[in-house]
Scaffold this active site. Structure first.
Site, mmCIF file in Angstrom:
data_model
loop_
_atom_site.group_PDB
_atom_site.id
_atom_site.type_symbol
_atom_site.label_atom_id
_atom_site.label_comp_id
_atom_site.label_asym_id
_atom_site.label_seq_id
_atom_site.Cartn_x
_atom_site.Cartn_y
_atom_site.Cartn_z
ATOM 1 C CG ASP A 12 -2.312 0.818 1.059
ATOM 2 O OD1 ASP A 12 -2.158 1.169 -0.389
ATOM 3 O OD2 ASP A 12 -2.944 1.119 1.879
ATOM 4 N N GLY A 13 0.210 2.360 -0.402
ATOM 5 C CA GLY A 13 0.939 3.673 -0.373
ATOM 6 C C GLY A 13 -0.147 4.591 0.429
ATOM 7 C CD GLU A 50 -1.419 2.454 -3.470
ATOM 8 O OE1 GLU A 50 -1.197 1.105 -3.323
ATOM 9 O OE2 GLU A 50 -2.337 2.846 -2.896
ATOM 10 C CG ASP A 72 -5.294 -0.336 -1.539
ATOM 11 O OD1 ASP A 72 -4.365 0.315 -2.305
ATOM 12 O OD2 ASP A 72 -5.639 0.140 -0.409
ATOM 13 C CG HIS A 127 -9.057 2.310 3.801
ATOM 14 N ND1 HIS A 127 -7.952 2.308 4.665
ATOM 15 C CD2 HIS A 127 -8.541 3.092 2.718
ATOM 16 C CE1 HIS A 127 -7.069 3.292 4.184
ATOM 17 N NE2 HIS A 127 -7.422 3.414 2.840
ATOM 18 C CG ASP A 137 -3.683 2.415 4.974
ATOM 19 O OD1 ASP A 137 -3.296 3.176 3.997
ATOM 20 O OD2 ASP A 137 -4.439 2.946 6.033
#
Length: 147
Positions: A12-13, A50, A72, A127, A137
């Site tokens: 994740d970023g 990301e 995501d 999320h 995250d």
């Protein structure tokens, strides 16, 4: 089926402002072990973070693996599963609207990092309570707050 070791990766970023201070996080799982990686940049974008998470996760692998990357990021997933990246390369790193592909150097770094591996892309909803995605995250957000 691949005879390579299987590694599950969640990436994740995060970015505070876009552009702004950002961070990336990655979690690698294999053979019952887990490893967390993270880093950041004082002036970046969410897409760059990301992408950096995927690059760093792949570069951390010491031998060719079957890598299942969970992200995501629709941009990253679609670039590989919808053939966008192949089309960008065919067009000299231009999108269908003839504009240059953003972050070309990171796409190229990602392709290079992928070379020794067999990569499977898995889209996850951000999320949404997916434990390792939430942890990636958290790592990314924590890194973004260091600047």
């Amino acid at each position: 089926m691949s005879n390579k070791p299987e590694v599950i990766v969640y990436t994740d970023g995060a970015c505070s402002g876009n552009p702004g201070p950002g961070g990336w996080g990655a979690i690698l799982k294999w053979n019952g072990k887990e490893k967390e990686l993270s880093g950041g940049d004082p002036q970046t974008t969410n897409n760059r973070m990301e992408m950096q998470a995927v690059i760093e996760a792949l570069n951390a692998l010491k031998k060719p693996c079957l890598v299942k990357i969970h992200s995501d990021s629709a941009l990253i997933i679609n670039a590989f599963t919808q053939g966008w990246i192949k089309n960008w390369q065919k067009r000299g790193w231009r999108k269908s609207n003839k504009k240059p592909v953003e972050n070309k150097e990171l796409w190229q770094a990602m392709l290079k990092a992928m070379e020794p591996h067999e990569v499977v892309w898995v889209k996850v909803k951000g999320h949404a309570g997916i434990e390792l995605n939430e942890r990636a995250d958290q790592l990314a957000v924590a890194e973004s707050q260091k600047f």
